[in-house]
Structures are given as C-alpha cells and as structure tokens.
Design a protein around this motif. Sequence first.
Motif, short mmCIF file in Angstrom:
data_model
loop_
_atom_site.label_atom_id
_atom_site.label_comp_id
_atom_site.label_asym_id
_atom_site.label_seq_id
_atom_site.Cartn_x
_atom_site.Cartn_y
_atom_site.Cartn_z
N TRP A 297 0.84 -1.16 0.05
CA TRP A 297 -0.07 -0.15 0.01
C TRP A 297 0.81 1.31 -0.01
CZ3 TRP A 297 -5.24 0.00 3.28
CH2 TRP A 297 -5.88 -0.86 3.00
N ASP A 298 2.09 1.32 0.42
CA ASP A 298 2.96 2.24 0.63
C ASP A 298 4.06 2.20 -0.66
OD1 ASP A 298 3.97 4.54 2.06
OD2 ASP A 298 5.46 3.18 3.18
N THR A 299 3.37 2.84 -1.81
CA THR A 299 4.32 2.84 -2.91
C THR A 299 5.06 4.12 -3.23
OG1 THR A 299 2.54 3.68 -4.21
CG2 THR A 299 2.27 1.20 -3.82
N ARG A 300 4.79 5.45 -2.54
CA ARG A 300 5.82 6.46 -3.03
C ARG A 300 7.09 6.06 -2.47
NH1 ARG A 300 2.56 10.47 -0.51
NH2 ARG A 300 4.83 11.80 -0.30
N PRO A 301 8.26 6.48 -2.98
CA PRO A 301 9.59 6.24 -2.66
C PRO A 301 10.08 6.75 -1.55
CG PRO A 301 9.53 7.90 -4.35
CD PRO A 301 8.17 7.39 -4.25
N TYR A 302 11.17 6.38 -0.76
CA TYR A 302 12.02 6.82 0.51
C TYR A 302 13.19 7.15 -0.05
CZ TYR A 302 7.93 5.17 3.50
OH TYR A 302 6.93 4.99 4.13
N LEU A 303 13.69 8.27 0.34
CA LEU A 303 15.04 8.57 -0.07
C LEU A 303 16.15 7.61 0.44
CD1 LEU A 303 16.96 10.85 -1.27
CD2 LEU A 303 16.68 12.02 0.93
N ALA A 304 15.75 7.01 1.68
CA ALA A 304 16.69 6.09 2.04
C ALA A 304 16.81 5.06 1.28
CB ALA A 304 16.20 5.57 3.42
N ASP A 305 15.94 4.63 0.38
CA ASP A 305 16.25 3.47 -0.25
C ASP A 305 17.20 3.74 -1.46
OD1 ASP A 305 14.13 2.13 1.00
OD2 ASP A 305 12.59 2.50 -0.18
N THR A 306 17.31 4.83 -1.98
CA THR A 306 18.41 5.12 -3.07
C THR A 306 19.50 5.83 -2.47
OG1 THR A 306 17.29 7.32 -3.38
CG2 THR A 306 16.31 5.45 -4.92
N ARG A 307 19.50 6.42 -1.23
CA ARG A 307 20.76 6.89 -0.72
C ARG A 307 20.82 6.39 0.76
NH1 ARG A 307 19.84 13.36 -2.15
NH2 ARG A 307 19.31 13.08 -4.33
N PRO A 308 20.93 5.29 1.08
CA PRO A 308 21.14 4.74 2.39
C PRO A 308 22.50 5.15 3.34
CG PRO A 308 22.04 3.16 0.60
CD PRO A 308 21.27 4.09 -0.03
#
Length: 417
Positions: free
Chosen positions: A327-338
């Motif tokens: 249900w939570d489809t909008r991206p998180y910055l942490a996923d691309t910039r851990p």
Amino acid sequence: MSEPTRRVSTDYSALMDDDGSLSPVAQDLLSLAQAAYLKDREVRRGSSPDDPRWHRPLSLTVPVRQWDVWSSTDVSQAVVSLLDWMTDDTWAVSWARHAQSRDSGQSRLSLPGPEREVMLFSGGLDAVAGAAILLASRDLLAVGIATNRVMQGFQSRTLTSLHKARLGSLESRLIEFSVVGGKRDIEPTRRTRGLVFLAVGAAVALQHGRQRCVMAENGVGAINLPLTSAQSGAMTSRSAHPRTLRKFSELIQLLTQQPFDFAAPFMSMTKGEMVAKLPEVARDACNASESCDRAASGRGALERRCGYCTSCLLRRMSFSAADRANWDTRPYLADTRPDVELSRQPEMLWQAATLDRALRRGGRDELVRAFPDLVQVPTEDLTYDEQRRLLSAYVDEWRRYPAPVIRQYLTQTSLGG
C-alpha cells in the motif's frame, strides 16, 4: 529600525458561523494557544532535563474576552497545569481584558446530520486510518491545521483520496496557522505546537455545539516513550498523551460548565493494528498520507519521504505488520541514498528491545523501571493490562519486520507465546 514583532498569522474563516463570528470561548482559547506557542519558541531551554536551564520560567499575559471566567482560580490553575505538563516548564499566566466587549451569545455553525463528529486531521497515517475506520459508523468533520504550504498540500490531497474512497460522509475544514515577523526561533522543541492543534479542534467542536473532539492517534504514538536512556519527560512530545487529553478536556469543562471529552478511540491499538482494520478502498488514501517529519515541516519534497526519521520507519514497519507493505508505494530517499548515520532505526530498536526485556521479566514494576514515564499514563484511560498488551504487540510487530538488523536487537520468540 526595530525588529518586527513575532506574531501568528491565521485564517480562522473556516471556523466562523454565517455572520462571520466566533464564540468568545473559542476566540479566547485560540488566543491562549497562540500566545503560549510564541512564548515557547522565543525562550531557549537547556539541552536535557539534567540541565538546570531545561525547566524554563515562562510568563504570559493573555487578553481574553471572558476575563471573569479565565481569571477564576480553577481555570487559571488548569491552564498552568496543562502548560507545565506539556512543556516541562514553570508557567505563570495572567489575564487582561480584551478590547472587544464580551459577546453574550454563543455562536454556532450548522452541521448537516446530528451525528457528525469533529476529529483532528493531520494528514498522517493515523488520521487517515482513524477516519476510514470511524466513517463506517458515523459522519465526520475533519479539521486540519496547516503550518506551511507543504502540510496544507498533503492534507488536501489526503482528504481528496478519502472522499474518492466513499467510505462515508466526510466534511473538512483546513485552518492556516503560521508564525511571521521578528527574529528566527530560538527554541526548537516547540512542545506547545500540540496545544495549538488541540485548541483549534476544541474551538471547532464548540462552534458546532459538540461536546467531544476525536484524536485518531495510536497508543504507542500517544504515550511516546523515550528512544534512548538519555531521554525523559518532555524531551518527547506529549501532544497526544492521554494525560494531555484529560487535562485539556478538564479545562474545556471548566470554561463551558458543560461536559467535554477529547477522545482517543485508538489508544489501545498500535499503528499496524489500525492499518490492518482498513478496507481495501482505503489503500490510496493511506498511500497519500504523509508521515515524514521532514516533509511535514516543509523541509522535504512531497514526492519523496526521507525514510530515516522515526515517523517514516514506524510507517513502514506498520504497513508490514498489517501485511500491507504494497500500500505504501511512494519512494523513500533512504532506499536510494542509504545512510546509516542518518537513520533513527537503532534508537527505535533499542526502545523495542528494552520493552521486550521488561515485559519478559514480569509485572508493571519492571516496565516502569525501564520506562519511568509510564507512571504518567492515567489508568482510567489505559489500564495496566491494556498497556502491557499494546506494548507487547508493538514489540512483536518489530520482531516480524523483514530487516536483518532486527536480529541484533530482538530474539525470534514472540511475546505472545
């Protein structure tokens, strides 16, 4: 040239009745919240409760229209008790007669349908889930308070998604509230921010002749236990704490001489349990909700949540606990910039692990020894058994979260058996 005076810029038109007026009690309540909010921001406190400068002496004079009511001993003491508790300071509050004469009438707005209930609406996941659950049994008037354009944007977007879901009869009021002029803020904690939200919610309820306002906050978020052993007291926000809601309700009762209840119907549930109760049609509204601390403060883009802050982390864990991560489809910055240093996850897992150990050792004494702030939770609102079940469920939700780091903090044995 002198520095412009720091002031609150508001648009309360959504609260007013057909002739453009607010009841005196609503106006005075909003004046108190504004004045306390400004004072809280302009006086620097120490770095921790161990610092003698943490507990600030704060003085306030508030112009009110119903001076005889506010200056009474009971009301004055209730105001000071509420402010002291919310900010961990020592307040001295006095009252001045407002230039406007006291209005003998109590203005009322018309609400279609006798059962429409007023609820605070932040635009966050708890507010969306709470509204979706409540709409199955009652009509709602959702009240949003926006302190910046970003917040106003996601509140509007989330309300639109709720309307499209056709979960029930929903009306809304969005109130603009911001601080302008003067020097930059000195104190960042701003514990009276919650007072503003509660005051606006109560004002709307009173304007509509209601004796109740709902806050849809989960119990773990409301109690808001420390995330490190160094935190205590008002180092964490008490905006939705059951003691705050009780104290605020008592103040409104004294002001109006009528029953009033700031209700928290989801106090015994985790955020994950709230999400799990939702119908499939609430999916888009939940996805539209905003939980990121950076985005809510206007410091982040709407299309990208940070994924580092405690609110983002709890959001992701809760969707996972409800088996609705998709249900939570909008991206998180942490996923691309851990960035491990930015993530608050170790603190949250420290809290969960500390709760886990205390719960396994036995009774209430162990829990209170680990988290002394639990003694402040009124058992009339959340019994010890309810607290224990709530905190156990929260720990188990973290235990089931599919991240390798969990094993460093929590065993795989559920508290439920």
